[in-house]
Design a protein around this motif. Structure first.
Motif, PDB file in Angstrom:
ATOM      1  N   GLY A  95      18.704 -34.284  45.428  1.00 47.84           N
ATOM      2  CA  GLY A  95      19.157 -35.451  45.852  1.00 47.84           C
ATOM      3  C   GLY A  95      18.273 -35.913  47.051  1.00 47.84           C
ATOM      4  O   GLY A  95      18.247 -37.138  47.318  1.00 47.84           O
ATOM      5  N   THR A  96      17.443 -35.085  47.524  1.00 44.27           N
ATOM      6  CA  THR A  96      16.434 -35.388  48.769  1.00 44.27           C
ATOM      7  C   THR A  96      15.206 -36.130  48.141  1.00 44.27           C
ATOM      8  O   THR A  96      14.412 -36.634  48.858  1.00 44.27           O
ATOM      9  CB  THR A  96      15.995 -34.147  49.777  1.00 44.27           C
ATOM     10  OG1 THR A  96      17.373 -33.704  50.235  1.00 44.27           O
ATOM     11  CG2 THR A  96      15.348 -34.505  50.762  1.00 44.27           C
ATOM     12  N   GLY A 157      20.977 -39.591  45.597  1.00 47.56           N
ATOM     13  CA  GLY A 157      19.808 -39.592  46.223  1.00 47.56           C
ATOM     14  C   GLY A 157      19.127 -40.754  45.841  1.00 47.56           C
ATOM     15  O   GLY A 157      18.576 -41.225  47.226  1.00 47.56           O
ATOM     16  N   GLN A 160      20.587 -42.822  48.737  1.00 52.51           N
ATOM     17  CA  GLN A 160      20.340 -42.561  50.025  1.00 52.51           C
ATOM     18  C   GLN A 160      19.009 -43.228  50.293  1.00 52.51           C
ATOM     19  O   GLN A 160      18.862 -43.576  51.330  1.00 52.51           O
ATOM     20  CB  GLN A 160      20.303 -41.077  50.178  1.00 52.51           C
ATOM     21  CG  GLN A 160      19.758 -40.860  51.713  1.00 52.51           C
ATOM     22  CD  GLN A 160      19.589 -39.211  51.840  1.00 52.51           C
ATOM     23  OE1 GLN A 160      20.025 -38.762  52.777  1.00 52.51           O
ATOM     24  NE2 GLN A 160      18.826 -38.536  51.103  1.00 52.51           N
ATOM     25  N   THR A 174      25.239 -43.737  50.421  1.00 55.34           N
ATOM     26  CA  THR A 174      25.588 -42.615  49.569  1.00 55.34           C
ATOM     27  C   THR A 174      27.200 -42.252  49.560  1.00 55.34           C
ATOM     28  O   THR A 174      27.586 -41.675  48.257  1.00 55.34           O
ATOM     29  CB  THR A 174      25.044 -41.331  50.538  1.00 55.34           C
ATOM     30  OG1 THR A 174      25.153 -41.247  51.736  1.00 55.34           O
ATOM     31  CG2 THR A 174      23.582 -41.282  50.221  1.00 55.34           C
ATOM     32  N   LEU A 195      23.607 -34.037  52.789  1.00 50.86           N
ATOM     33  CA  LEU A 195      22.363 -34.565  51.921  1.00 50.86           C
ATOM     34  C   LEU A 195      21.304 -35.173  52.808  1.00 50.86           C
ATOM     35  O   LEU A 195      20.011 -35.153  52.588  1.00 50.86           O
ATOM     36  CB  LEU A 195      22.438 -35.813  50.763  1.00 50.86           C
ATOM     37  CG  LEU A 195      21.632 -36.111  49.845  1.00 50.86           C
ATOM     38  CD1 LEU A 195      20.821 -35.299  49.001  1.00 50.86           C
ATOM     39  CD2 LEU A 195      22.001 -37.320  48.931  1.00 50.86           C
TER      40      LEU A 195
END
Length: 276
Positions: A95-96, A157, A160, A174, A195
């Motif tokens: 997700g990063t 991700g 974000q 998110t 996250l």
């Protein structure tokens, strides 16, 4: 140049707004504009977010330790790979990736055009409406331990990554994604916070070299703002998680829309500059 008083104010704003779906970076940008202060810039904003992320690390220290230790041991212990904590480690990593890649690719835009207050006002309004829709249609039933998957982690991700634009809100974007995926409000917010840890820490550490250089704020005020954001942020995250367990996001939606229209009006009327 940011002084001590400005550092106190901006640190308070960062701590109060980082975990609420109203965009801390937008508030820092807007308050600075109305106060007649120089735009603190993307580097200052990124660095003081280290304070609020440290608050998250301490608040979720037990869950984080379980995730990190279980994920690490699962690398050579196959039996642990199905454990929720081991899977969560991979989901946070996956997700990063979107914000990490896009943050590097769009670095010039993040420090330039994305800070235009007309864009900030627009994103405050647009994503308020998306949050309202998600909150009203979400079935509020899925949990992280049972239902989070690689596909959902990627969706989170990219949501974000939208927060690279001030006004979107990292937690708002998110959490909205989580609601659209039918996660419970508190679970959507919790994963949002987890996250954010690697992305925010990486961004803050990356921008450290900019502090004290050229137009960027000096080290002293930056450190003070970071400490204040940590203290206030710890209290804010605890309150927010309790609040959303029994309340909808309607109040935040209304606030975002009002603020967004006011920012656009202020720029149009010439009360504040769009860039500066």
């Amino acid at each position: 140049m940011i002084g001590w008083f400005e550092a106190v104010v901006l640190g308070l704003i960062q701590g109060l707004t980082e975990f609420l779906p109203i965009s801390s970076s937008a508030h820092i940008r807007v308050v600075s504009a109305f106060a007649g202060w120089q735009d603190p810039g993307a580097a200052f904003t990124a660095v003081i977010q280290i304070g609020t992320e440290t608050a998250v690390i301490i608040y979720f220290r037990k869950e984080l330790w379980e995730i990190i230790s279980t994920w690490t041991r699962s690398l050579w212990n196959k039996e642990l790979r199905s454990h929720w904590a081991a899977r969560m480690g991979w989901y946070v990593i996956v997700g990063t990736l979107p914000i990490g890649v896009l943050g590097l690719v769009l670095k010039d835009q993040i420090e330039g055009v994305f800070r235009d207050l007309r864009l900030v006002g627009t994103t405050l309004i647009v994503f308020a409406l998306i949050l309202w829709f998600a909150d009203r249609t979400a079935r509020n039933k899925l949990t992280l331990e049972k239902h989070l998957s690689f596909t959902h982690a990627i969706v989170y991700g990219f949501a974000q990554a939208l927060a690279l634009i001030p006004g979107v809100s990292r937690s708002g974007g998110t959490t909205t994604a989580g609601l659209l995926l039918d996660y419970r409000r508190e679970d959507a917010a919790k994963y949002s916070f987890l996250l954010a840890i690697p992305a925010v820490l990486a961004s803050g550490l990356y921008e450290l070299s900019e502090i004290g250089e050229g137009p960027s704020p000096a080290w002293g005020p930056t450190i003070l703002a970071t400490i204040i954001s940590f203290i206030v942020g710890y209290l804010a995250v605890a309150w927010f998680l309790r609040y959303i367990s029994t309340h909808r996001f309607t109040g935040f939606v209304i606030y975002r829309i009002v603020l967004g229209f006011f920012v656009i009006l202020a720029v149009t009327a010439g009360w504040i500059p769009a860039i500066g």
